[in-house]
Design a protein around this motif. Structure first.
Motif, mmCIF file in Angstrom:
data_model
loop_
_atom_site.group_PDB
_atom_site.id
_atom_site.type_symbol
_atom_site.label_atom_id
_atom_site.label_comp_id
_atom_site.label_asym_id
_atom_site.label_seq_id
_atom_site.Cartn_x
_atom_site.Cartn_y
_atom_site.Cartn_z
ATOM 1 N N GLN A 27 0.811 -1.211 0.000
ATOM 2 C CA GLN A 27 0.000 0.000 0.000
ATOM 3 C C GLN A 27 0.850 1.269 0.000
ATOM 4 O OE1 GLN A 27 -3.508 -0.240 -0.184
ATOM 5 N NE2 GLN A 27 -2.775 -2.320 -0.643
ATOM 6 N N HIS A 28 2.136 1.108 0.303
ATOM 7 C CA HIS A 28 3.032 2.257 0.367
ATOM 8 C C HIS A 28 4.399 1.872 -0.182
ATOM 9 C CE1 HIS A 28 0.024 3.842 3.173
ATOM 10 N NE2 HIS A 28 0.149 2.702 3.844
ATOM 11 N N ILE A 29 5.060 2.853 -0.750
ATOM 12 C CA ILE A 29 6.460 2.708 -1.162
ATOM 13 C C ILE A 29 7.233 3.798 -0.442
ATOM 14 C CG2 ILE A 29 8.096 2.756 -3.077
ATOM 15 C CD1 ILE A 29 5.686 1.948 -4.889
ATOM 16 N N VAL A 30 8.105 3.382 0.480
ATOM 17 C CA VAL A 30 8.849 4.332 1.312
ATOM 18 C C VAL A 30 10.257 4.485 0.751
ATOM 19 C CG1 VAL A 30 9.755 4.820 3.609
ATOM 20 C CG2 VAL A 30 7.514 3.721 3.349
ATOM 21 N N VAL A 31 10.619 5.711 0.410
ATOM 22 C CA VAL A 31 11.947 5.996 -0.148
ATOM 23 C C VAL A 31 12.706 6.875 0.844
ATOM 24 C CG1 VAL A 31 13.240 6.908 -2.098
ATOM 25 C CG2 VAL A 31 10.977 5.898 -2.480
ATOM 26 N N SER A 49 0.750 4.654 -2.204
ATOM 27 C CA SER A 49 1.283 5.994 -1.943
ATOM 28 C C SER A 49 2.804 5.935 -2.000
ATOM 29 C CB SER A 49 0.828 6.497 -0.578
ATOM 30 O OG SER A 49 1.358 5.688 0.452
ATOM 31 N N LEU A 50 3.398 7.025 -2.443
ATOM 32 C CA LEU A 50 4.853 7.136 -2.485
ATOM 33 C C LEU A 50 5.260 8.078 -1.351
ATOM 34 C CD1 LEU A 50 7.512 6.465 -4.010
ATOM 35 C CD2 LEU A 50 7.156 8.565 -5.321
ATOM 36 N N ILE A 51 5.944 7.530 -0.348
ATOM 37 C CA ILE A 51 6.331 8.315 0.826
ATOM 38 C C ILE A 51 7.824 8.588 0.762
ATOM 39 C CG2 ILE A 51 6.414 8.401 3.339
ATOM 40 C CD1 ILE A 51 4.085 6.420 3.379
ATOM 41 N N VAL A 52 8.187 9.853 0.722
ATOM 42 C CA VAL A 52 9.600 10.235 0.699
ATOM 43 C C VAL A 52 9.957 10.799 2.061
ATOM 44 C CG1 VAL A 52 9.691 10.611 -1.785
ATOM 45 C CG2 VAL A 52 9.015 12.488 -0.312
ATOM 46 N N THR A 53 11.091 10.387 2.588
ATOM 47 C CA THR A 53 11.437 10.764 3.953
ATOM 48 C C THR A 53 12.885 11.203 4.048
ATOM 49 O OG1 THR A 53 11.440 9.986 6.253
ATOM 50 C CG2 THR A 53 11.968 8.369 4.564
ATOM 51 N N GLY A 54 13.141 12.181 4.902
ATOM 52 C CA GLY A 54 14.475 12.750 5.057
ATOM 53 C C GLY A 54 14.373 14.196 5.504
ATOM 54 N N ARG A 55 15.416 14.961 5.255
ATOM 55 C CA ARG A 55 15.380 16.391 5.547
ATOM 56 C C ARG A 55 14.477 17.092 4.535
ATOM 57 N NH1 ARG A 55 19.515 18.202 8.932
ATOM 58 N NH2 ARG A 55 20.080 16.493 10.337
ATOM 59 N N PRO A 56 13.970 18.300 4.854
ATOM 60 C CA PRO A 56 13.060 18.994 3.930
ATOM 61 C C PRO A 56 13.608 19.159 2.520
ATOM 62 C CG PRO A 56 13.019 20.060 6.062
ATOM 63 C CD PRO A 56 14.096 19.024 6.138
ATOM 64 N N ASN A 57 14.892 19.499 2.386
ATOM 65 C CA ASN A 57 15.462 19.666 1.050
ATOM 66 C C ASN A 57 15.469 18.354 0.270
ATOM 67 O OD1 ASN A 57 15.899 22.376 1.387
ATOM 68 N ND2 ASN A 57 18.085 22.191 1.814
ATOM 69 N N GLU A 58 15.678 17.252 0.976
ATOM 70 C CA GLU A 58 15.661 15.950 0.322
ATOM 71 C C GLU A 58 14.247 15.594 -0.137
ATOM 72 O OE1 GLU A 58 18.996 13.279 2.562
ATOM 73 O OE2 GLU A 58 17.383 14.065 3.827
ATOM 74 N N THR A 59 13.284 15.733 0.775
ATOM 75 C CA THR A 59 11.919 15.338 0.425
ATOM 76 C C THR A 59 11.323 16.256 -0.641
ATOM 77 O OG1 THR A 59 11.016 16.626 2.279
ATOM 78 C CG2 THR A 59 11.517 14.309 2.683
ATOM 79 N N ASN A 60 11.647 17.541 -0.598
ATOM 80 C CA ASN A 60 11.176 18.447 -1.653
ATOM 81 C C ASN A 60 11.725 18.037 -3.009
ATOM 82 O OD1 ASN A 60 9.635 20.112 0.004
ATOM 83 N ND2 ASN A 60 11.348 21.469 0.473
ATOM 84 N N PHE A 79 3.704 11.695 -0.424
ATOM 85 C CA PHE A 79 3.659 12.229 0.936
ATOM 86 C C PHE A 79 5.084 12.421 1.437
ATOM 87 C CE2 PHE A 79 -0.214 9.901 0.168
ATOM 88 C CZ PHE A 79 -1.204 10.739 0.667
ATOM 89 N N GLN A 80 5.290 13.528 2.137
ATOM 90 C CA GLN A 80 6.614 13.840 2.667
ATOM 91 C C GLN A 80 6.654 13.632 4.179
ATOM 92 O OE1 GLN A 80 8.791 17.344 1.137
ATOM 93 N NE2 GLN A 80 6.913 17.883 0.042
ATOM 94 N N GLU A 81 7.756 13.073 4.642
ATOM 95 C CA GLU A 81 8.037 12.996 6.076
ATOM 96 C C GLU A 81 9.406 13.635 6.256
ATOM 97 O OE1 GLU A 81 9.805 12.670 9.216
ATOM 98 O OE2 GLU A 81 10.495 10.842 8.212
ATOM 99 N N SER A 82 9.432 14.846 6.764
ATOM 100 C CA SER A 82 10.677 15.625 6.800
ATOM 101 C C SER A 82 11.122 15.996 8.216
ATOM 102 C CB SER A 82 10.523 16.897 5.961
ATOM 103 O OG SER A 82 9.404 17.656 6.398
ATOM 104 N N LYS A 83 10.598 15.275 9.227
ATOM 105 C CA LYS A 83 11.024 15.541 10.603
ATOM 106 C C LYS A 83 12.255 14.728 10.993
ATOM 107 C CE LYS A 83 6.364 16.577 12.324
ATOM 108 N NZ LYS A 83 5.309 16.160 13.277
#
Length: 313
Positions: A113-117, A156-167, A184-188
């Protein structure tokens, strides 16, 4: 406490700066030169015998340290060393098989259901094109995530890391056709151990694919497992696997030092340090099943991610 965690995080980052192949080698060389200068320095008056002995030992140690530093940098710059270190990490998880097969998606009993990068560095600037926003490891990871999303377009494609990375990753994904409302971004997160914690509300208990560089997958997978997840590992950005097993020692450049080999050794160093740190802080320990069983009244080990069953990172 929060302050203690901040101090530990800062200490880890400082230690990491000084523990990489080129820095270690130069530290030995510089300290060796300092000892040689001390040894060669002529005193104004005749030194005592014990002082002469100290200076002689310092001179011998200085010579050894200079030779060791040069040898260490050389060893870290040749393929047999760099590829062996990376291979030891990359062999833990093979790439997903038959991704480009028409029947690839049907081979899963439960569709992801999700692909986390996971992010791996950025060169983000608002005036650059999406293809110039990311460091090479992050580019390889998001491209693999996009490739897998084509096989599971409902995920869903979830990208995670620092804000510059996820952007940057979000822009790249949109450029290659992933709908914006599925990204979806996870940047915390500040580092790998934070990813499982901050992704909990997005992943819930649904199956997902975890995408990161092959050398980084061993640590990432273990951290997600320790949090109670069951990720489907999809490593990419391979450097050594499976080449190490087919080394041809007749190749002329095998023992020639090259910057690219020093870079590969540095990647392996950082991952080994990360694994050692996570192990030291017990971040990769298996979650305790008894807490979950007490809540659920089940005899089977837990697979969920309730707050009571997680390992505090």
């Amino acid at each position: 406490s929060h302050t203690m965690e901040e101090n530990i995080f800062a200490l880890k980052k400082i230690v990491t700066i000084y523990l990489n192949p080129i820095t270690i080698g130069l530290e030995f060389i510089v300290l060796g030169v300092v000892m040689l200068v001390f040894w060669r320095r002529k005193p104004k008056k005749e030194p005592k015998p014990w002082w002469k002995k100290v200076k002689r030992v310092a001179g011998d140690l200085g010579i050894f340290m200079v030779i060791f530093g040069v040898f260490f940098i050389y060893m870290c710059s040749i393929r047999p060393v760099s590829d062996s270190l990376l291979y030891a990490l990359e062999k833990e998880h093979a790439p997903l098989a038959n991704v480009d097969s028409p029947n690839f998606a049907d081979s899963f009993e439960e569709k992801p259901q999700h692909i986390v990068v996971l992010g791996g560095g950025a060169r983000f600037h608002k005036d650059r094109s999406p293809t110039n926003q990311l460091e090479p490891p992050t580019t390889a990871r998001i491209l693999e995530g996009i490739r897998l999303h084509q096989k599971f377009p409902e995920a869903s494609l979830i990208v995670t890391g620092r804000p510059n990375e996820t952007n940057g990753m979000m822009q790249m994904a949109e450029l290659f056709g992933v709908p914006a409302d599925q990204i979806f971004q996870e940047s915390k997160s500040r580092d790998t151990k934070d990813h499982p914690r901050y992704l909990e509300s997005m992943l819930r208990d649904e199956p997902f694919i975890l995408v990161t560089s092959a050398s980084h997958m061993k640590r990432s997978y273990a951290l997600f497992k320790s949090y109670g997840y069951e990720p489907i590992a999809a490593p990419c950005d391979f450097w050594a696997w499976p080449r190490f097993v087919t080394f041809d020692f007749s190749e002329p450049d095998l023992f020639i030092p090259r910057i690219i080999n020093l870079y590969k050794t540095d990647m392996a160093f950082q991952e080994c340090l990360g694994l050692a740190w996570a192990s030291l802080r017990k971040q990769m320990a298996a979650p305790a099943p008894e807490v979950e069983q007490a809540e659920q009244g089940e005899s089977d080990p837990p697979t969920g991610h309730s707050p009571d069953s997680v390992i505090e990172l």
